[in-house]
Write a protein that holds these residues in place. Structure first.
Motif, mmCIF file in Angstrom:
data_model
loop_
_atom_site.group_PDB
_atom_site.id
_atom_site.type_symbol
_atom_site.label_atom_id
_atom_site.label_comp_id
_atom_site.label_asym_id
_atom_site.label_seq_id
_atom_site.Cartn_x
_atom_site.Cartn_y
_atom_site.Cartn_z
ATOM 1 N N HIS A 195 0.819 -1.212 0.000
ATOM 2 C CA HIS A 195 0.000 0.000 0.000
ATOM 3 C C HIS A 195 0.851 1.259 0.000
ATOM 4 O O HIS A 195 0.326 2.363 -0.100
ATOM 5 C CB HIS A 195 -0.964 -0.017 1.185
ATOM 6 N N LEU A 196 2.149 1.072 0.108
ATOM 7 C CA LEU A 196 3.051 2.233 0.105
ATOM 8 C C LEU A 196 3.241 2.818 -1.294
ATOM 9 O O LEU A 196 3.982 3.777 -1.469
ATOM 10 C CB LEU A 196 4.406 1.831 0.702
ATOM 11 N N TYR A 197 2.596 2.240 -2.318
ATOM 12 C CA TYR A 197 2.677 2.811 -3.674
ATOM 13 C C TYR A 197 1.582 3.850 -3.925
ATOM 14 O O TYR A 197 1.469 4.384 -5.027
ATOM 15 C CB TYR A 197 2.553 1.728 -4.763
ATOM 16 N N VAL A 243 14.614 -4.997 -4.663
ATOM 17 C CA VAL A 243 13.623 -5.190 -3.600
ATOM 18 C C VAL A 243 12.794 -3.920 -3.538
ATOM 19 O O VAL A 243 13.324 -2.810 -3.525
ATOM 20 C CB VAL A 243 14.304 -5.430 -2.236
ATOM 21 N N LYS A 244 11.467 -4.086 -3.460
ATOM 22 C CA LYS A 244 10.572 -2.931 -3.450
ATOM 23 C C LYS A 244 9.310 -3.276 -2.686
ATOM 24 O O LYS A 244 8.702 -4.300 -3.001
ATOM 25 C CB LYS A 244 10.228 -2.566 -4.899
ATOM 26 N N PRO A 245 8.904 -2.460 -1.707
ATOM 27 C CA PRO A 245 9.570 -1.289 -1.143
ATOM 28 C C PRO A 245 10.902 -1.643 -0.463
ATOM 29 O O PRO A 245 11.270 -2.799 -0.410
ATOM 30 C CB PRO A 245 8.568 -0.784 -0.105
ATOM 31 N N ALA A 265 17.380 -1.188 -4.240
ATOM 32 C CA ALA A 265 16.186 -1.146 -3.385
ATOM 33 C C ALA A 265 15.456 0.151 -3.680
ATOM 34 O O ALA A 265 16.086 1.196 -3.856
ATOM 35 C CB ALA A 265 16.579 -1.227 -1.914
ATOM 36 N N PHE A 266 14.124 0.069 -3.751
ATOM 37 C CA PHE A 266 13.303 1.224 -4.133
ATOM 38 C C PHE A 266 12.612 1.766 -2.886
ATOM 39 O O PHE A 266 11.716 1.122 -2.347
ATOM 40 C CB PHE A 266 12.267 0.789 -5.176
ATOM 41 N N GLN A 267 13.086 2.921 -2.412
ATOM 42 C CA GLN A 267 12.383 3.622 -1.329
ATOM 43 C C GLN A 267 11.180 4.291 -1.992
ATOM 44 O O GLN A 267 11.319 5.304 -2.683
ATOM 45 C CB GLN A 267 13.308 4.661 -0.680
ATOM 46 N N THR A 307 15.292 6.601 -4.943
ATOM 47 C CA THR A 307 14.600 7.395 -3.929
ATOM 48 C C THR A 307 14.208 8.763 -4.479
ATOM 49 O O THR A 307 14.956 9.379 -5.232
ATOM 50 C CB THR A 307 15.496 7.587 -2.674
ATOM 51 N N TYR A 308 12.992 9.202 -4.075
ATOM 52 C CA TYR A 308 12.544 10.543 -4.444
ATOM 53 C C TYR A 308 13.349 11.618 -3.715
ATOM 54 O O TYR A 308 13.229 12.797 -4.040
ATOM 55 C CB TYR A 308 11.043 10.700 -4.157
ATOM 56 N N PHE A 309 14.150 11.206 -2.739
ATOM 57 C CA PHE A 309 15.025 12.154 -2.045
ATOM 58 C C PHE A 309 16.377 12.290 -2.744
ATOM 59 O O PHE A 309 17.274 12.947 -2.212
ATOM 60 C CB PHE A 309 15.275 11.693 -0.604
#
Ligand code: PBG
Ligand code: ZN
Length: 321
Positions: A195-197, A243-245, A265-267, A307-309
């Protein structure tokens, strides 16, 4: 133990390093806009028109970011995701635009259909024994055409995120036959039905109109099944596993390293949104929290962190140099 914590010694003995080249920045490219449009569910991120790409990509290159990962938002969506494999579609045009202006930036593209289908699923739907399902093999052909259109336009790495069985093998064959044996495949190999997507789906307008993705993405509690998924992708010829999330699934990162392949890994968007929201309330220090989460993902064994950061973090890391 406290001898180790003296400032110079702490630095000398640091086990984990986080540098801009470890970071991959996702970018949303929108065919329908002429100016950057803020994303309400991903505060600080914009949907970008093609015209904004040279300056954004140039800034990321100057910050030393490892690569960008492109997501397309097309003008037209239909049941077959026809715009997804159009050689003049939004992603091929974005690739040409960046390649012309910022030739030395590594370009990765998301290979999936959900941003291009009107129903929001990650491939083509059909009837199977009276149920509506994502058709595996019919969708594989579509993924091959999408990946080829990206490779033809200059993608360095294609990243299938659809969780179809056999997609890595299909893409490898299609790329090799198409004269792209130098293009890498970064598979979203262990991708959970998370659900974090949520913020991403709002950003890309890719939520499912009906049903959900539990018919193809991994159950969140199943670690062994996640390892099997990545083992299959490794055997099919993936060059990079994922790995995601990331943050809540750290246990899988060292487990995937057994294949000897680089691990990303996808934050994800929800992980970003949670930190942004808490920081905006003054409940967490943003810079320190972001760098902590990214370092922890590296410590777990990720070579690369999406990461979006990425832009902010790269800037902070440069200041610390
Ligand atoms: C498309 C895709 C998704 C993400 C990356 N590629 C969404 C999904 O599977 O619903 C998630 C990215 C994020 O949440 O940041 N298949
Ligand atoms: Zn998808």
């Amino acid at each position: 133990m406290r001898r180790y914590r003296r400032p110079g010694i702490r630095r000398l003995l640091a086990e984990t390093h986080l540098r801009p080249e470890h970071l991959i920045a996702p970018l949303f490219v929108d065919e329908t806009i002429r100016r950057p449009a803020p994303l309400s569910a991903l505060p600080g991120q914009d949907r970008l028109p093609l015209s904004a790409l040279p300056s954004v990509a140039g800034e990321l290159r100057d910050l030393g970011i490892g690569a960008v990962l492109l997501f397309g938002i097309p003008a037209r969506k239909d049941a077959e995701a026809s715009s997804a494999s159009d050689p003049d579609g939004i992603i091929p045009r974005a690739l040409h635009t960046i390649r012309d202006e910022v030739p030395d930036l590594t370009l990765i593209t998301d290979v999936c259909a959900c941003e291009y289908t009107d129903h929001g699923h990650c491939g083509i739907l059909g009837q199977v024994k009276g149920r509506t399902e994502l058709l595996n093999d019919a969708s594989l052909d579509l993924m091959a055409r999408i990946a080829l259109s990206h490779a033809d336009a200059g993608a360095d790495i294609v990243a299938p995120s659809c969780m179809l069985d056999g997609v890595v093998l299909t893409l490898r064959d299609a790329l090799d036959d198409g004269g792209h044996d130098d293009v890498l495949i970064m598979s979203y190999s262990s991708k959970f039905a998370s659900h974090l997507y949520g913020p991403f789906r709002e950003a890309a307008g890719s939520g499912c109109q009906e049903g959900d993705r539990s018919g193809y993405q991994l159950p969140v509690g199943n670690a062994r099944e996640a390892l099997m998924e990545s083992a299959l992708d490794a055997a099919e010829g993936a060059d990079i596993l994922m790995v995601k999330p990331a943050g809540y699934y750290l246990d899988l990162i060292p487990a995937l390293r057994v294949h000897g392949l680089p691990v990303a890994a996808f934050q994800v968007s929800g992980e970003y949104a949670m930190i942004r929201a808490a920081a905006a309330q003054g409940w967490l220090p943003e810079r320190e929290t972001v760098l902590e989460t990214l370092s922890c993902i590296r410590r777990a064994g990720a070579d690369l962190v999406i990461t979006y950061f990425a832009r902010q973090a790269a800037g902070w890391l440069r200041e610390e140099q």
